[in-house]
Design a protein around this motif. Structure first.
Motif, PDB file in Angstrom:
ATOM      1  N   ALA A 101       0.834  -1.204   0.000  1.00 48.37           N
ATOM      2  CA  ALA A 101       0.000   0.000   0.000  1.00 48.37           C
ATOM      3  C   ALA A 101       0.869   1.254   0.000  1.00 48.37           C
ATOM      4  O   ALA A 101       0.618   2.201  -0.769  1.00 48.37           O
ATOM      5  N   TYR A 102       1.905   1.279   0.830  1.00 46.21           N
ATOM      6  CA  TYR A 102       2.798   2.435   0.859  1.00 46.21           C
ATOM      7  C   TYR A 102       3.500   2.618  -0.489  1.00 46.21           C
ATOM      8  O   TYR A 102       3.676   3.745  -0.966  1.00 46.21           O
ATOM      9  N   LEU A 105       0.988   4.093  -3.035  1.00 47.90           N
ATOM     10  CA  LEU A 105       0.680   5.488  -2.724  1.00 47.90           C
ATOM     11  C   LEU A 105       1.899   6.384  -2.963  1.00 47.90           C
ATOM     12  O   LEU A 105       1.752   7.531  -3.397  1.00 47.90           O
ATOM     13  N   ALA A 108       2.076   7.025  -6.670  1.00 53.88           N
ATOM     14  CA  ALA A 108       1.075   8.022  -7.055  1.00 53.88           C
ATOM     15  C   ALA A 108       1.537   9.425  -6.694  1.00 53.88           C
ATOM     16  O   ALA A 108       1.393  10.370  -7.480  1.00 53.88           O
ATOM     17  N   ALA A 109       2.124   9.582  -5.515  1.00 49.38           N
ATOM     18  CA  ALA A 109       2.602  10.902  -5.092  1.00 49.38           C
ATOM     19  C   ALA A 109       3.753  11.372  -5.972  1.00 49.38           C
ATOM     20  O   ALA A 109       3.820  12.553  -6.356  1.00 49.38           O
ATOM     21  N   SER A 125       2.574  13.063   1.849  1.00 43.82           N
ATOM     22  CA  SER A 125       1.629  12.801   0.761  1.00 43.82           C
ATOM     23  C   SER A 125       0.907  11.474   0.972  1.00 43.82           C
ATOM     24  O   SER A 125      -0.301  11.367   0.736  1.00 43.82           O
ATOM     25  N   VAL A 126       1.641  10.466   1.415  1.00 40.22           N
ATOM     26  CA  VAL A 126       1.030   9.170   1.662  1.00 40.22           C
ATOM     27  C   VAL A 126       0.058   9.254   2.836  1.00 40.22           C
ATOM     28  O   VAL A 126      -1.033   8.680   2.803  1.00 40.22           O
ATOM     29  N   ASP A 129      -3.137  10.707   1.628  1.00 39.47           N
ATOM     30  CA  ASP A 129      -3.938   9.782   0.819  1.00 39.47           C
ATOM     31  C   ASP A 129      -4.586   8.704   1.680  1.00 39.47           C
ATOM     32  O   ASP A 129      -5.702   8.253   1.395  1.00 39.47           O
ATOM     33  N   THR A 130      -3.903   8.261   2.733  1.00 44.07           N
ATOM     34  CA  THR A 130      -4.487   7.231   3.580  1.00 44.07           C
ATOM     35  C   THR A 130      -5.660   7.766   4.396  1.00 44.07           C
ATOM     36  O   THR A 130      -6.459   6.963   4.908  1.00 44.07           O
ATOM     37  N   THR A 133      -9.181   6.484   3.346  1.00 42.25           N
ATOM     38  CA  THR A 133      -9.575   5.088   3.470  1.00 42.25           C
ATOM     39  C   THR A 133      -9.247   4.579   4.857  1.00 42.25           C
ATOM     40  O   THR A 133      -8.310   5.070   5.502  1.00 42.25           O
TER      41      THR A 133
END
Length: 426
Positions: A101-102, A105, A108-109, A125-126, A129-130, A133
């Motif tokens: 997951a990290y 993400l 994406a960042a 940034s991560v 995003d977390t 969710t």
């Protein structure tokens, strides 16, 4: 002079032929090649042979090759659902759900960020995003979260998506208030690492993905040949029993396997049950086996035990069933006998060790998981000759075989232990 696969154009022999072979192997093995990954010479060799490699990858396998200034990427074809080799940490531990997951993400960042970024900024940034969710979270105040995040960042550094410009990630992991790391971002590598053609955002998308792996009903002869050649390089073994009649006939033709084995320098092992392409040097594989480390050694020992228990698997009979209780008892017995040399985490988790060993054997096409146990597949018979040599502490007696396990997965105590070796049953 020799002829390039899939072409009438000649390629010089000797050193040039070996250079081409290494470039082709590297692309098929790693799929993404950068100035730093897998080493500093790979991309140079690929750029030298770009035109030939692009043509041959398409002709042989239907793959597409993209080459930029800082990256080469092979875009493959998905023929069937198959377990992927996991991403691993710098100490060769498989990524868990949190690290994946990290990693996703972070990619994406990086795709929408600047050309330079600090580890603190990337983590922020991560974290942001977390917040959208409940499935995953990154808390930089928790050491376990920071370690997992640094594992994801290090994976990106290894492949050249990030280049350390200043600082030290381990310092940030120890104390983000005192340590920091600054990275240059290579956008071409970031884009090449993750550019999915299918977004799995719903059950319907998953169903479409699975249905897309079936052969096209109007598949022509060239497409069928490419699909079988893909199977030969992507699977440890292609079993005839898993193929339709037309595929079995095509696989039986010597030219089918030779078209792949010759340019890659592999040996065709053609038996009644199917075909495997073997690399005598042991380098053309994403899973080295036999190998060092607790899981690999136990897997090899377990393969020998299963092969002896399920002897009919090499006599053309149906794959024998091996019940899970027998497997658990066998791994427990191996642990009692050799466990003093296993990594501490596995000595205290024998069921987990059994799971890990069976998963490795499954990835190698030696067994297949089924309800209540596994099926012993024909390729397993080649490991019936597994032997164990024990090294003594004083060095007075040294048996032939590979060195004992070393590195992060090795035992910390200097006890004598098993050295499992393969002795092929021909």
């Amino acid at each position: 002079m020799s002829t390039r696969p899939g072409s009438t154009a000649p390629v010089p022999g000797g050193v040039d032929a070996e250079s081409y072979r290494r470039a082709l192997r590297t692309l098929l093995l790693h799929r993404v090649v950068t100035p730093a990954f897998p080493d500093r010479t790979a991309l140079v060799a690929i750029r030298r042979w770009t035109s030939e490699l692009r043509d041959d990858l398409h002709e042989l396998f239907g793959y597409r090759l993209e080459v930029t200034e800082t990256c080469a990427r092979v875009w493959g074809v998905r023929d069937r659902p198959a377990p992927a080799v996991p991403a691993t940490t710098s100490t060769d531990r498989p990524f868990d759900r949190r690290r994946y997951a990290y990693l996703a993400l972070a990619l994406a960042a990086l795709g929408r960020g600047a050309d330079q970024i600090t580890l603190t900024e990337l983590a922020a940034s991560v974290v942001a995003d977390t917040a959208h969710t409940s499935a995953v979270a990154l808390d930089v105040d928790r050491a376990a979260d920071r370690d997992a995040f640094v594992d994801a960042a290090t994976w990106l550094v290894t492949r050249g998506a990030l280049r350390l410009a200043d600082g030290d990630a381990s310092g940030w992991a120890a104390d983000p208030a005192a340590g920091e790391a600054l990275y240059d971002v290579d956008r071409a590598v970031v884009a090449a690492l993750f550019r999915p053609d299918t977004v799995l955002d719903s059950p319907e998308a998953v169903a479409r993905l699975l249905s897309a792996t079936a052969p096209a009903p109007d598949e022509n002869a060239a497409q069928r040949s490419r699909r079988l050649r893909r199977a030969l390089v992507e699977q440890p073994v292609v079993y005839a029993a898993e193929l339709g009649d037309a595929d079995r006939l095509l696989l039986a033709r010597p030219a089918t396997a030779a078209a792949v084995a010759e340019p890659l320098g592999l040996v065709v092992e053609h038996r009644r049950e199917g075909i495997a392409l073997v690399d005598p040097a042991g380098r053309f594989s994403d899973v080295r086996f036999p190998a060092t480390g607790t899981i690999a050694q136990v897997s090899l020992l377990l393969a020998g035990e299963i092969a002896e228990y399920a002897a009919p698997c090499d006599r053309g009979e149906d794959p024998p069933f091996v019940a899970r209780p027998w497997l658990d008892d066998t791994v427990a017995a191996l642990t009692r006998r050799y466990g003093r040399t296993f990594a501490a985490r596995w000595r205290s988790d024998v069921p987990g060790l059994a799971d890990a060993a069976l998963d490795m054997l499954d990835r190698l096409g030696l067994i297949a998981h089924t309800d209540g146990g596994v099926l012993a597949l024909p390729l397993l018979a080649r490991f019936r000759g597994v032997t164990v040599a024990v090294r003594t502490l004083d060095g007075a007696e040294l048996f032939a075989g590979p060195e004992p396990p070393t590195g992060p997965d090795s035992p910390t105590d200097p006890e004598p232990g098993p050295v499992a070796t393969e002795e092929e049953n021909t």
